[in-house]
Design an enzyme around this catalytic site. Structure first.
Site, PDB file in Angstrom:
ATOM      1  N   CYS A  64      37.298  24.145  45.915  1.00 43.73           N
ATOM      2  CA  CYS A  64      38.681  24.293  45.421  1.00 43.73           C
ATOM      3  C   CYS A  64      39.718  24.145  46.537  1.00 43.73           C
ATOM      4  O   CYS A  64      40.907  24.018  46.260  1.00 43.73           O
ATOM      5  CB  CYS A  64      38.853  25.624  44.708  1.00 43.73           C
ATOM      6  SG  CYS A  64      37.701  25.836  43.344  1.00 43.73           S
ATOM      7  N   HIS A 103      46.227  26.981  44.687  1.00 45.69           N
ATOM      8  CA  HIS A 103      45.119  26.556  43.835  1.00 45.69           C
ATOM      9  C   HIS A 103      45.164  27.389  42.553  1.00 45.69           C
ATOM     10  O   HIS A 103      45.307  28.613  42.590  1.00 45.69           O
ATOM     11  CB  HIS A 103      43.797  26.769  44.569  1.00 45.69           C
ATOM     12  CG  HIS A 103      42.613  26.708  43.665  1.00 45.69           C
ATOM     13  ND1 HIS A 103      42.419  25.658  42.789  1.00 45.69           N
ATOM     14  CD2 HIS A 103      41.576  27.573  43.465  1.00 45.69           C
ATOM     15  CE1 HIS A 103      41.306  25.879  42.101  1.00 45.69           C
ATOM     16  NE2 HIS A 103      40.790  27.028  42.483  1.00 45.69           N
ATOM     17  N   ASN A 156      41.068  26.133  35.688  1.00 46.60           N
ATOM     18  CA  ASN A 156      40.797  25.898  37.111  1.00 46.60           C
ATOM     19  C   ASN A 156      40.138  24.521  37.239  1.00 46.60           C
ATOM     20  O   ASN A 156      39.003  24.337  36.806  1.00 46.60           O
ATOM     21  CB  ASN A 156      39.876  27.013  37.625  1.00 46.60           C
ATOM     22  CG  ASN A 156      39.507  26.859  39.090  1.00 46.60           C
ATOM     23  OD1 ASN A 156      39.707  25.801  39.681  1.00 46.60           O
ATOM     24  ND2 ASN A 156      38.963  27.904  39.671  1.00 46.60           N
TER      25      ASN A 156
HETATM   26  O1  UT7 Z   1      38.510  28.591  42.341  1.00 47.99           O
HETATM   27  C1  UT7 Z   1      38.028  29.757  42.935  1.00 47.99           C
HETATM   28  C2  UT7 Z   1      36.930  30.243  42.096  1.00 47.99           C
HETATM   29  N1  UT7 Z   1      37.137  31.188  41.092  1.00 47.99           N
HETATM   30  C3  UT7 Z   1      38.038  32.168  41.002  1.00 47.99           C
HETATM   31  O2  UT7 Z   1      39.007  32.252  41.692  1.00 47.99           O
HETATM   32  C4  UT7 Z   1      37.776  33.222  40.002  1.00 47.99           C
HETATM   33  C5  UT7 Z   1      37.970  34.579  40.596  1.00 47.99           C
HETATM   34  N2  UT7 Z   1      37.617  35.643  39.715  1.00 47.99           N
HETATM   35  C6  UT7 Z   1      38.230  35.888  38.535  1.00 47.99           C
HETATM   36  O3  UT7 Z   1      39.111  35.169  38.139  1.00 47.99           O
HETATM   37  C7  UT7 Z   1      37.819  37.095  37.772  1.00 47.99           C
HETATM   38  O4  UT7 Z   1      36.947  37.873  38.549  1.00 47.99           O
HETATM   39  C8  UT7 Z   1      37.142  36.766  36.413  1.00 47.99           C
HETATM   40  C9  UT7 Z   1      38.166  36.222  35.448  1.00 47.99           C
HETATM   41  C10 UT7 Z   1      36.024  35.765  36.613  1.00 47.99           C
HETATM   42  C11 UT7 Z   1      36.552  38.028  35.807  1.00 47.99           C
HETATM   43  O5  UT7 Z   1      37.555  39.009  35.663  1.00 47.99           O
HETATM   44  P1  UT7 Z   1      37.307  40.492  36.216  1.00 47.99           P
HETATM   45  O6  UT7 Z   1      38.480  41.264  35.826  1.00 47.99           O
HETATM   46  O7  UT7 Z   1      37.002  40.386  37.684  1.00 47.99           O
HETATM   47  O8  UT7 Z   1      36.068  40.955  35.384  1.00 47.99           O
HETATM   48  P2  UT7 Z   1      34.573  41.364  35.874  1.00 47.99           P
HETATM   49  O9  UT7 Z   1      33.861  40.195  36.426  1.00 47.99           O
HETATM   50  O10 UT7 Z   1      34.671  42.586  36.741  1.00 47.99           O
HETATM   51  O11 UT7 Z   1      33.929  41.750  34.497  1.00 47.99           O
HETATM   52  C12 UT7 Z   1      34.481  42.775  33.662  1.00 47.99           C
HETATM   53  C13 UT7 Z   1      33.772  42.722  32.313  1.00 47.99           C
HETATM   54  C14 UT7 Z   1      32.261  42.600  32.410  1.00 47.99           C
HETATM   55  O12 UT7 Z   1      31.688  43.389  31.396  1.00 47.99           O
HETATM   56  P3  UT7 Z   1      31.084  44.848  31.723  1.00 47.99           P
HETATM   57  O13 UT7 Z   1      30.017  44.593  32.759  1.00 47.99           O
HETATM   58  O14 UT7 Z   1      32.225  45.634  32.241  1.00 47.99           O
HETATM   59  O15 UT7 Z   1      30.571  45.277  30.396  1.00 47.99           O
HETATM   60  C15 UT7 Z   1      32.019  41.139  32.115  1.00 47.99           C
HETATM   61  O16 UT7 Z   1      30.731  40.920  31.566  1.00 47.99           O
HETATM   62  O17 UT7 Z   1      34.221  41.554  31.586  1.00 47.99           O
HETATM   63  C16 UT7 Z   1      33.076  40.872  31.083  1.00 47.99           C
HETATM   64  N3  UT7 Z   1      33.393  39.461  30.929  1.00 47.99           N
HETATM   65  C17 UT7 Z   1      33.904  38.948  29.805  1.00 47.99           C
HETATM   66  N4  UT7 Z   1      34.235  39.511  28.637  1.00 47.99           N
HETATM   67  C18 UT7 Z   1      34.738  38.724  27.678  1.00 47.99           C
HETATM   68  C19 UT7 Z   1      33.252  38.466  31.851  1.00 47.99           C
HETATM   69  N5  UT7 Z   1      33.655  37.306  31.298  1.00 47.99           N
HETATM   70  C20 UT7 Z   1      34.057  37.581  30.039  1.00 47.99           C
HETATM   71  C21 UT7 Z   1      34.582  36.791  29.003  1.00 47.99           C
HETATM   72  N6  UT7 Z   1      34.913  37.414  27.830  1.00 47.99           N
HETATM   73  N7  UT7 Z   1      34.784  35.449  29.115  1.00 47.99           N
END
Ligand code: UT7
Length: 319
Positions: A113, A246, A276
């Protein structure tokens, strides 16, 4: 002193749009969760027949038109991509042929990225050397091909597209400074840990990410590297008209702008409708704001990327 300056921008998004609701039909997710946690409402998905070089070709033609240059003027092509058409030849060489250009240097850059920032900084240095005068710098991706469509934690985040700029030699800057960084110790935080080996895929061909770690890391380094690029140019945060980060997640962009002390109206935001698009996200966002008449000649831009590797970097430039 020779400088480099952006002379024109272009971009291309494949026509097929995928909305959040389309994921909610198949996976345990919802439009509300995706919007709230990422700011994304929709993304574009390339047709099976379209490769990165095809998206790059459309974006490049528009950038060349905007810069009023023709095929014979281009003496360097750099394509940033993590989703190349083939293992080799490079997507840059394939793009060169599709554009009807021959002979000039053409190569790919792989910094995920951060790829476009790496490519722009590299082209700037080539032009400053005096050996090249007119570069086509492209970010092009078909990330839809490397997603596990059953992994709700990653597949909802990414989209396909391409953006391009023509960078020309100039007596005035242009690009004032660039800072590129990497730390391979964090390779496991975001990767596609697969390989083609004797006709088989070894490892995984799908993107894997520890999302919350990436999130924290991204906000930290985008703040640091943005400041470094400004210091290198002898500028301050008050000298930024537009932050073009980005486009990964609107919450990352908001947090970065807050840390840098920039108001939201100075932050370019396209992640809501592009998702993204990795190396394509910055030139796509730039071109959208240029064509909308928001980014104007003379505006001072801070471009910032962060991604797998880990890599990160920033370019400070007058448009
Ligand atoms: O280009 C550079 C690469 N990528 C990025 O910059 C992405 C960086 N990270 C993020 O944008 C965020 O971390 C995410 C959007 C990927 C995730 O958001 P988060 O607030 O960090 O959530 P998390 O990973 O801590 O997960 C929280 C909960 C989990 O459930 P439990 O374990 O609390 O029950 C996940 O399983 O959210 C769940 N979850 C979802 N729920 C509904 C993860 N993806 C989804 C989804 N829909 N699509």
């Amino acid at each position: 002193m020779i400088y480099s300056r952006i002379a024109g921008t272009g971009s291309y998004l494949p026509p097929k749009v995928m909305k959040n609701e389309d994921f909610a039909k198949r996976l345990e997710t919802s439009d509300a969760w995706i919007r709230e946690r990422t700011g994304i409402a929709q993304r574009h998905i390339a047709e099976e027949s379209q490769a990165s070089s095809d998206l790059a070709m459309h974006a490049s033609r528009l950038a060349m038109q905007a810069a009023q240059v023709n095929e014979a003027d281009i003496d360097l092509i750099i394509v940033a991509t993590s989703t190349p058409d083939f293992v080799f030849p490079s997507t840059a060489c394939l793009l060169q042929a599709k554009l009807g250009i021959t002979g000039c240097a053409a190569f790919d850059i792989q910094a995920v990225c951060t790829g476009f920032v790496y490519a722009l900084a590299t082209a700037d240095k080539f032009i400053k050397s005096g050996q090249h005068k007119c570069a086509l710098v492209v970010g092009a991706e078909v990330f839809s091909r490397i997603l596990d469509w059953n992994d709700r934690g990653t597949c909802v985040l990414f989209g396909d597209g391409a953006g391009a700029v023509v960078l020309r030699a100039s007596e005035t800057p242009g690009i004032h400074s660039s800072v590129l960084r990497a730390d391979g110790r964090h390779a496991g935080m975001l990767s596609v840990p697969g390989n083609v080996n004797r006709g088989q895929i070894t490892g995984s061909p799908f993107l894997q990410m520890i999302g919350n770690q990436v999130f924290k890391f991204a906000v930290k380094v985008l703040d640091e590297v943005g400041r470094e690029a400004l210091v290198a140019a002898g500028a301050g945060i008050g000298d930024v008209d537009w932050l073009i980060p980005h486009q990964a997640n609107s919450r990352i962009l908001d947090a970065t702008a807050r840390k840098l002390g920039l108001p939201p109206e100075k932050v370019v935001m396209t992640v809501d409708h592009h998702g993204n698009t990795s190396a394509a996200s910055i030139p796509l966002a730039l071109d959208e704001y240029v064509r909308a008449g928001k980014i104007l000649a003379g505006h001072r831009l801070l471009l910032e990327g962060v991604g797998g590797g880990f890599t990160w970097g920033a370019v400070y430039a007058t448009f």
